[in-house]
Motif scaffolding. Structure first.
Motif, short mmCIF file in Angstrom:
data_model
loop_
_atom_site.label_atom_id
_atom_site.label_comp_id
_atom_site.label_asym_id
_atom_site.label_seq_id
_atom_site.Cartn_x
_atom_site.Cartn_y
_atom_site.Cartn_z
N SER A 432 33.22 9.11 -21.86
CA SER A 432 34.24 7.89 -21.88
C SER A 432 35.20 8.05 -20.64
O SER A 432 35.51 6.98 -20.15
CB SER A 432 35.18 8.09 -23.18
OG SER A 432 34.57 8.14 -24.37
N LEU A 433 35.53 9.19 -20.47
CA LEU A 433 36.60 9.19 -19.15
C LEU A 433 36.09 8.87 -17.85
O LEU A 433 36.52 8.40 -16.93
CB LEU A 433 37.10 10.74 -18.97
CG LEU A 433 38.11 11.35 -20.06
CD1 LEU A 433 38.24 12.80 -19.77
CD2 LEU A 433 38.88 10.61 -20.57
N LEU A 464 39.59 15.51 -14.94
CA LEU A 464 38.89 16.14 -16.12
C LEU A 464 37.52 15.57 -16.44
O LEU A 464 36.79 16.08 -17.02
CB LEU A 464 39.74 15.48 -17.56
CG LEU A 464 39.65 16.47 -18.66
CD1 LEU A 464 39.48 17.85 -18.72
CD2 LEU A 464 40.50 15.90 -19.78
N ALA A 465 37.34 14.17 -16.04
CA ALA A 465 35.84 13.65 -16.24
C ALA A 465 35.17 14.40 -15.25
O ALA A 465 33.73 14.64 -15.75
CB ALA A 465 36.14 12.17 -15.81
N THR A 466 35.55 14.79 -14.15
CA THR A 466 34.77 15.50 -13.11
C THR A 466 34.16 16.83 -13.46
O THR A 466 33.16 17.46 -13.68
CB THR A 466 35.13 15.50 -11.89
OG1 THR A 466 35.58 14.51 -11.27
CG2 THR A 466 34.42 16.44 -10.85
N LEU A 472 28.83 19.84 -18.55
CA LEU A 472 28.13 19.70 -19.79
C LEU A 472 26.79 18.79 -19.29
O LEU A 472 26.63 17.79 -18.65
CB LEU A 472 28.89 19.11 -20.71
CG LEU A 472 30.01 19.65 -21.30
CD1 LEU A 472 31.08 18.82 -21.83
CD2 LEU A 472 29.89 21.08 -22.07
N ARG A 473 25.58 19.32 -20.09
CA ARG A 473 24.54 18.53 -20.04
C ARG A 473 24.62 17.27 -20.97
O ARG A 473 25.30 17.30 -22.06
CB ARG A 473 23.28 19.37 -20.70
CG ARG A 473 22.87 20.55 -19.79
CD ARG A 473 21.81 21.44 -20.25
NE ARG A 473 20.78 20.37 -20.94
CZ ARG A 473 19.79 21.10 -21.32
NH1 ARG A 473 19.45 22.40 -21.35
NH2 ARG A 473 18.67 20.31 -21.71
N GLU A 474 23.99 16.04 -20.56
CA GLU A 474 24.08 15.14 -21.26
C GLU A 474 23.76 15.04 -22.82
O GLU A 474 23.90 14.22 -23.76
CB GLU A 474 23.50 13.89 -20.61
CG GLU A 474 24.00 13.46 -19.50
CD GLU A 474 23.47 12.28 -18.69
OE1 GLU A 474 22.61 11.50 -19.32
OE2 GLU A 474 23.85 11.68 -17.82
#
Length: 867
Positions: A432-433, A464-466, A472-474
Motif C-alpha cells: 500500500s505504501l 517505511l515503504a522502502t 519482506l518477500r511478496e
C-alpha cells in the motif's frame, strides 16, 4: 483505586480534591455485573444447582471460569474442539444451528453440550457476537500438571475474550464496519459524559450531553455494539437516565454491562496513553467525571485484552455545533443506510452513492453522512476539489486505480501496534505504501486549495515503504511459524542458515549415493520424519545375513514390517547440523520479524494521519466520479434561509428506474414569504419521494458533494427533520400513532429557524377530528414559533387554507390528471393546492373490487348531503 457513589463523586468534586490522592486498589473482576436482552449473560439456575462434587475435574474448572465470568459464554478447549456446556450450550446451539448433545447420554441428568472445531471457530464467533453474546476462550497449554490423585491433567487458561463492542482481531468485522463500545457516566451537574471507542481502529471519541434527549441522539448517531453503564450511582437524576438507557439498549438488543466506576490518578491515565494524540488536552482541564469515564473504559479494555497490548492512537471531542444533526428517525426516513420497506442496504442512499475504493474512504463517507458539516469554508473546499477532479477525468481515474490497491491501513496499524500483525499484514502495508508517491504526484499541480494541501502535506512514507519492501518477500505467509518471511540479503546470518538448510538436501543426497555404492543396495534411501529424525531405510530383501550388505557401522533404529531403519555416526552429525540450522533460522526469523513489527509501530502516528488523508482523497474522488457520471451540479450557498432547487432528482430512485424515466421537480423556500409549504395530492403521486429528495439534496450539499439537480442554491441547516411514512415500534409496544407523535414531539422540541423540516401525514393515525386538530396545531407552531423551512405534506385539505392566515405559508401539490376515467400521475409539483385526494381511485388501482368502491362512493355522497 476507590469506588465512589454518585453522592461521593459530587462531594469529591465540590472539595476539588486531586485525583492523585485517591488510594489505589486492584482492578474489579471482569464484568462484575451485567445485563442484556433476555438475560443472555446472567448466571443460570442450572449452574448454581450443579452438584460439583460429582463432576469431572474438567467440568469443575469450566464452572469455576463460568462463575467468575457469568457475562460470557465460555468456549472451553477439549482436544480439537471448543466445547460449551449447560444452559450456554442450549443458547449457542440454537444461534449457530449446530447439534446439541450431552455428556453421559444415558443419564437423565446428563450435561447439555455443543462444540465447534478449533480450525473453524472464527466462522462461528461473529454469529455469537452479532447475537449480543460475549465469548471467553479457555485454551489448552502445552504443559500438564498432576491433580490430587497423581493423575496428569491438561493445563488450561483464559487466552482470549471477545465482546460485541471489543473486537481486537476483527472477529467478523468487515472493512466497512465501525464497531463502537459506548461508555456513559451521568455527572454531578445533571448531564452525562460519553465515550465511544472502536478498538479495531484505535480511535476514542468523547462527548458531553446536557439532556437525556441529547444523550440518546449521540448514542443513536454512533450506533454502538455494546455499552458500559455505571452500577454505583444512586442519586438523582442518574437512576432515571440509566433506567432509560437500559430500556433503550434492551429494545435494540444491544448488550450492556453494569460496572462500578473506579478512580485512579489522572496522570496515570495520561502516562499510560502519552502517545494518544489529543487525549492530554481533553483530560488535563476536564472535570473528574471525564477522567473517571476514560479510566473505566481503559480498565474494561485491559481486562478483555487478556494481558495483550492495545493502542489508542487518537482521542477527539465530538463537537455537534460543527455538524448538522441527523437523528435516528431522519436516518431511517431518508433511508441513508437501509431501505425502510425491506431493510435492505442495497437500496439505501449510501449504497447508491458509494464508489469509494478503500476501507478508510468507505468508513469516512459513512461518517460524513451521519454528521454533515456546517462549516461553509470546509464545504466549499471540498466542492472546489470535486469540481477540479470532475474536469480532470484522466487524473480522477488514475487516483481511483491507485486507491484500489490500498488496503485497510487503520486496522493493519492496530494489529501492528497490538503485536498481532502477521507477516502478510506487513506485506500488505508495504504494498500500500508503495503506491503513495504516485498519488502525491497527481496533486502536485492542483489548483483547488484542498488538493494543493494534500500534495504538500501528504506524508508518502517512502522510508517505511522502502524498509518493508526490502525486508519482506511478496509471498510471505500469514503464519509466522511457516517461515520464509524475509528477502535474501536482508540479514546475512539468516542467509547463511538458509544456505546451510538448502545445502543439507544435497548433502543428504550425497550421503545416500555414497551408502548405495558402499552397500550395493540401490533401493537404499535417506529419509526424515518428525518422530525419528533422519534415518537410512533398507527393505527386508537386502537384510539376509548371508548377503553381508549391511555394514557394521549401521546402527539399527527401528524395525518395520517390510524394512529396517538405521543411523550412522555421519548421519547423526549431519542431522545435528541441519536441525540446528533450521531451528536457529526459525528463531532468528521470529526475532527479526518482531523487531521489524516494532520498528513499524514507531511510525504509527504517521501511518494513521496518512490513512486519514487517503480516506479524504477517496471520498472527494468518489464525489467527482458520481457527479461526472450522473450529471450532478455544484450547489451554491446562501447566507439567508433558502432552498432553491431546479430539476431536483432523488439519487436512488433515479439510479434504479433510469434518468430518462425520473420526473425532476423544483423546490422554492425562503425565510420570508415562502417558508412553509403545504403539500397535498394523492397517494402514489410521489409526495414521499419529493420530500426525501429535498432532504437528500440538502444533506449531499453539506457533505461537500455535487447534487442531483439542474441548479441548487441552499442555506446551511443545523438539523434535518423528516417524518415520513407510517410504522409501529413493536419492541417498545408503540402504535403507529404513538411513533408518529414521538417523532413530531422531537421536531417541536428541537427545530429552529435554521432547520429543515419535512413532514408527511401528521395526525392520520387517530380519529379524523383529533388528527386534523393536531395537524393544524403542529403546522401553526412550526410556522409561528420554530420558523423553520418546512414542507408539510397532508391529506387534510382543510390545511390548504393556512396561507390565508399565515403570511409565510403557501400551497403546492402533486399533479394528477383524469383521462378516460383513469388516473394519470404526472409526478410534477404544481404551485397550487390539490382539490381532492383521489383515495377511491387509488384503491381501485390497488385492486379493491368495484362493488366496494361503489359502496364507498355512496357513503361519500350521503355524507356530503348531510354537511
Amino acid at each position: 483505586m476507590s469506588q465512589l457513589s454518585f453522592e461521593e463523586l459530587i462531594q469529591h468534586n465540590n472539595k476539588q480534591a486531586k485525583p492523585d490522592t485517591v488510594q489505589k486498589s486492584a482492578l474489579p473482576p471482569l464484568a462484575t455485573t451485567a445485563a442484556a436482552p433476555d438475560d443472555l449473560f446472567s448466571p443460570t439456575k442450572e449452574l448454581s444447582q450443579v452438584d460439583q462434587v460429582q463432576l469431572a475435574p474438567m467440568l469443575k474448572h469450566y464452572l469455576e471460569v463460568k462463575n467468575a465470568n457469568p457475562n460470557h459464554v465460555v468456549l472451553y478447549q477439549v482436544g480439537d474442539f471448543y466445547e460449551i456446556f449447560f444452559e450456554d450450550a442450549k443458547t449457542v446451539a440454537e444461534i449457530l444451528s449446530i447439534r446439541l448433545t450431552s455428556r453421559d447420554k444415558n443419564d437423565e441428568s446428563a450435561t447439555p453440550m455443543c462444540g465447534v472445531p478449533l480450525h473453524a471457530v472464527d466462522n462461528y464467533v461473529p454469529k455469537l457476537l452479532d447475537a449480543g453474546i460475549s465469548c471467553l476462550f479457555v485454551s489448552q497449554l502445552d504443559e500438564t500438571e498432576l491433580n490430587a490423585k497423581g493423575k496428569t491433567i491438561v493445563r488450561r487458561e483464559i487466552t482470549r475474550i471477545v465482546t460485541p463492542g471489543v473486537r481486537f482481531e476483527g472477529d467478523g468485522l468487515t472493512d466497512t464496519q465501525f464497531n463502537f463500545l459506548c461508555v456513559v457516566l451521568p455527572t454531578a451537574r445533571k448531564g452525562a459524559e460519553l465515550g465511544f471507542i472502536d478498538i479495531s481502529l484505535g480511535t476514542l471519541q468523547l462527548a458531553t450531553a446536557e439532556t437525556p434527549e441529547e444523550l440518546l441522539d449521540l448514542i443513536e448517531q454512533i450506533s454502538p455494539r455494546e455499552a458500559i453503564l455505571p452500577a454505583t450511582i444512586n442519586a438523582s437524576p442518574a437512576p432515571e437516565w440509566i433506567k432509560e438507557l437500559k430500556t433503550y439498549f434492551s429494545d435494540r438488543h444491544i448488550p450492556f454491562v453494569l460496572r462500578p466506576y473506579n478512580l485512579r490518578p489522572k496522570h496515570d491515565v495520561l502516562e499510560k496513553f502519552a502517545s494518544t494524540r489529543g487525549l492530554k488536552s481533553l483530560l488535563v482541564d476536564a472535570d473528574l467525571e471525564r477522567t473517571l469515564l476514560v479510566d473505566s473504559l481503559v480498565s474494561y479494555l485491559e481486562e478483555t485484552a487478556c494481558g495483550k497490548p492495545f493502542s489508542i492512537f487518537e482521542a477527539r471531542l465530538i463537537d455537534r455545533s460543527t455538524g448538522t444533526v441527523i437523528d435516528a428517525s431522519t436516518r431511517r426516513n431518508l433511508e441513508l443506510f437501509e431501505a425502510r420497506i425491506d431493510g435492505e442496504r442495497k437500496n439505501s442512499l449510501f449504497e447508491h452513492i458509494n464508489r469509494t475504493k478503500t476501507p478508510m474512504g468507505n468508513r469516512f463517507l459513512r461518517s460524513v453522512l451521519l454528521a454533515p458539516s456546517t462549516n461553509l469554508a470546509e464545504i466549499e473546499n471540498r466542492l472546489d476539489a470535486v469540481a477540479e477532479l470532475v474536469n480532470r477525468l484522466h487524473d480522477m481515474q488514475k487516483i481511483q486505480a491507485i486507491l484500489s490497491g490500498i488496503r485497510d491501513l487503520e486496522r493493519i496499524l492496530t494489529r501492528v501496534t497490538n503485536g498481532r500483525a502477521s507477516p502478510r499484514d506487513l506485506v500488505m502495508l508495504g504494498e500500500s505504501l508503495r503506491l503513495f508517491p504516485g498519488l502525491k504526484e497527481i496533486f502536485k499541480n492542483s489548483q483547488a486549495h484542498l488538493l494543493q494541501q494534500l500534495g504538500i502535506n501528504f506524508d508518502a512514507l517512502e522510508d517505511l515503504a522502502t524498509l518493508l519492501n526490502t525486508a519482506l518477500r511478496e509471498d510471505a505467509p500469514v503464519k509466522l511459524s511457516d517461515g520464509g518471511i524475509f528477502n535474501p540479503g536482508y540479514n546475512s546470518q539468516l542467509d547463511e542458515l538458509r544456505t546451510l538448510c538448502d545445502d543439507g538436501k544435497s548433502i543428504l543426497l550425497g550421503l545416500e549415493q555414497k551408502e548405495r555404492l558402499a552397500t550395493g543396495i540401490q533401493s537404499l534411501k535417506v529419509k526424515y520424519n518428525s518422530v525419528f529424525g533422519y534415518f537410512i531405510e533398507v527393505t527386508k530383501t537386502h537384510l539376509k545375513p548371508a548377503d553381508g550388505k549391511i555394514p557394521d557401522y549401521f546402527e539399527r533404529k527401528q524395525t518395520l514390517v517390510n524394512a529396517e531403519r538405521f543411523v550412522t555416526q555421519e548421519l547423526k552429525e549431519i542431522e545435528v547440523k541441519l536441525l540446528s540450522a533450521r531451528g536457529k533460522a526459525a528463531d532468528l526469523e521470529r526475532d527479526l520479524f518482531t523487531a521489524l513489527r516494532s520498528e513499524v509501530s514507531q511510525h504509527a502516528s504517521r501511518i494513521q494521519q496518512s490513512a486519514q488523508v487517503i480516506a479524504l482523497i477517496d471520498v472527494i474522488t468518489n464525489f467527482a466520479s458520481l457527479a461526472r457520471s450522473r450529471n450532478y451540479v455544484r450547489p451554491e450557498f446562501s447566507k439567508a434561509p433558502k432552498i432553491s432547487i431546479v430539476g431536483g432528482r432523488h439519487p436512488v430512485v433515479e439510479n434504479i428506474i433510469g434518468a430518462h424515466a425520473f420526473v425532476p421537480n423544483e423546490a422554492e423556500l425562503d425565510g420570508e414569504k415562502r417558508r412553509f409549504a403545504v403539500l397535498s395530492g394523492p397517494n402514489m403521486g410521489g409526495k414521499s419521494t419529493y420530500l426525501r429528495q429535498i432532504g437528500v439534496i440538502q444533506l449531499l450539499a453539506q457533505i461537500g458533494s455535487f447534487v442531483p439537480a439542474t441548479k441548487a442554491r441552499l442555506s446551511l441547516v443545523d438539523r434535518i427533520f423528516t417524518r415520513i411514512g407510517t410504522a409501529d415500534d413493536l419492541a417498545r409496544g408503540d402504535s403507529t400513532f404513538m411513533v408518529e407523535m414521538r417523532e413530531a414531539a422531537t421536531i417541536i422540541r428541537k427545530a429552529t429557524s435554521r432547520s429543515l423540516v419535512l413532514i408527511d401525514e401528521i395526525g392520520r393515525g387517530t380519529a379524523t377530528s383529533d388528527g386534523l386538530a393536531l395537524a393544524r396545531s403542529i403546522a401553526e407552531w412550526l410556522h409561528d414559533e420554530a420558523q423553520a423551512l418546512t414542507i408539510f405534506a397532508t391529506h387534510f385539505h382543510e390545511l390548504n387554507a393556512l396561507p390565508l392566515s399565515k403570511r409565510a405559508a403557501f400551497c403546492i401539490s402533486v399533479g394528477v390528471r383524469e383521462q378516460a376515467g383513469h388516473l394519470v400521475f404526472t409526478h410534477r409539483i404544481e404551485d397550487r393546492a390539490a382539490d381532492k385526494s383521489y383515495g377511491l381511485e387509488v384503491a381501485k388501482l390497488a385492486g379493491v373490487p368495484e362493488k366496494i368502491i361503489e359502496r364507498a362512493k355512496s357513503y361519500i355522497t350521503a355524507e356530503s348531503k348531510l354537511n
